[in-house]
Scaffold this motif. Structure first.
Motif, PDB file in Angstrom:
ATOM      1  N   ALA A 128       0.837  -1.209   0.000  1.00 54.27           N
ATOM      2  CA  ALA A 128       0.000   0.000   0.000  1.00 54.27           C
ATOM      3  C   ALA A 128       0.868   1.255   0.000  1.00 54.27           C
ATOM      4  O   ALA A 128       0.520   2.266  -0.615  1.00 54.27           O
ATOM      5  CB  ALA A 128      -0.922  -0.007   1.216  1.00 54.27           C
TER       6      ALA A 128
ATOM      7  N   ASP B 211       1.126   2.618  -6.186  1.00 57.11           N
ATOM      8  CA  ASP B 211       0.083   3.643  -6.290  1.00 57.11           C
ATOM      9  C   ASP B 211      -1.318   3.033  -6.329  1.00 57.11           C
ATOM     10  O   ASP B 211      -2.309   3.753  -6.317  1.00 57.11           O
ATOM     11  CB  ASP B 211       0.297   4.491  -7.559  1.00 57.11           C
TER      12      ASP B 211
ATOM     13  N   SER C 172      -4.778   1.604  -5.468  1.00 54.29           N
ATOM     14  CA  SER C 172      -5.689   1.698  -4.318  1.00 54.29           C
ATOM     15  C   SER C 172      -6.155   0.308  -3.889  1.00 54.29           C
ATOM     16  O   SER C 172      -6.651   0.123  -2.777  1.00 54.29           O
ATOM     17  CB  SER C 172      -6.896   2.570  -4.665  1.00 54.29           C
TER      18      SER C 172
ATOM     19  N   LYS D  42      -4.529  -0.762  -0.727  1.00 52.88           N
ATOM     20  CA  LYS D  42      -5.039  -0.011   0.430  1.00 52.88           C
ATOM     21  C   LYS D  42      -6.372  -0.605   0.897  1.00 52.88           C
ATOM     22  O   LYS D  42      -6.639  -0.700   2.095  1.00 52.88           O
ATOM     23  CB  LYS D  42      -5.212   1.463   0.073  1.00 52.88           C
ATOM     24  N   VAL D  43      -7.205  -1.016  -0.070  1.00 47.77           N
ATOM     25  CA  VAL D  43      -8.512  -1.622   0.258  1.00 47.77           C
ATOM     26  C   VAL D  43      -8.308  -2.972   0.944  1.00 47.77           C
ATOM     27  O   VAL D  43      -8.945  -3.261   1.965  1.00 47.77           O
ATOM     28  CB  VAL D  43      -9.380  -1.773  -1.016  1.00 47.77           C
TER      29      VAL D  43
END
Length: 193
Positions: free
Chosen positions: A43, A47, A49, A52-53
């Motif tokens: 994460a 880059d 996402s 991150k999820v």
């Protein structure tokens, strides 16, 4: 002209207010903590996402990581032609569904699989991956389909908000003649709902 002097004080409204969202899992499972370490790195250094999820979902409690069945996965995959050949990613448990007679060839990455679900995927010529294997194969989440189960299908949710005219499930021992058939259920016993 002199500039006005500002006094910095304490924000009384937001003073000592903690953020509610988790920043780490509460579980002490060493395998989960290693996954968190891996996806924290991804994460930060990519880059995408997607990572991150995944990281955020790894922090969640078990109630907020509901299971998804094979029938649910096949329904979502069949919903669009663009989903063909994508790796299905589930941060939770993949369960079997005996009502589903024919299972298509699937590639599924999940936190865990039930024994029968894993057998059925492999027998159909598909593939089961762990989330660390997924990180090696698709570090930015390319060609993946991120799914999750329904949160409010738990047995406990059926009872929430119980009251007259609410049509919620009562906490009864049984649904027989002798159970919860008096006050509130008959006109002759006070009132009827």
């Amino acid at each position: 002209m002199a500039s006005p002097c500002f006094e910095w004080g304490i924000d009384i409204e937001k003073h000592h207010v903690k953020k509610g969202a988790r920043s780490a899992p509460v579980s002490e499972d060493p395998y989960l903590l290693l996954l968190v370490k891996l996806y924290r790195f991804l994460a930060r250094r990519t880059d995408a996402s997607f990572n991150k999820v995944i990281l955020k979902r790894l922090f969640l409690s078990k109630i907020n990581r509901p299971p998804i069945s094979l029938s649910g996965i096949t329904r979502q995959v069949a919903a669009s032609v663009s989903n063909e050949g994508k790796t299905v990613v589930v941060v939770g448990t993949v369960t079997d569904d005996i009502r589903l007679l024919e299972l298509p060839k699937l590639c599924v990455a999940a936190l865990r699989f039930t024994r029968s679900a894993k057998e059925r995927i492999l027998n159909a010529g598909g593939e089961t991956l762990t989330l660390d294997q997924l990180a090696l194969r698709a570090p930015t989440g390319t060609n993946t389909l991120l799914l999750r189960g329904k949160r409010n299908t738990r047995e406990a949710v059926k009872h929430f908000g119980m009251g007259p005219h609410k049509h919620k499930k009562p906490y009864t021992l049984s649904k027989g003649r002798k159970f919860e058939r008096a006050r509130g259920r008959r006109k002759s016993r006070g009132f009827k709902v």
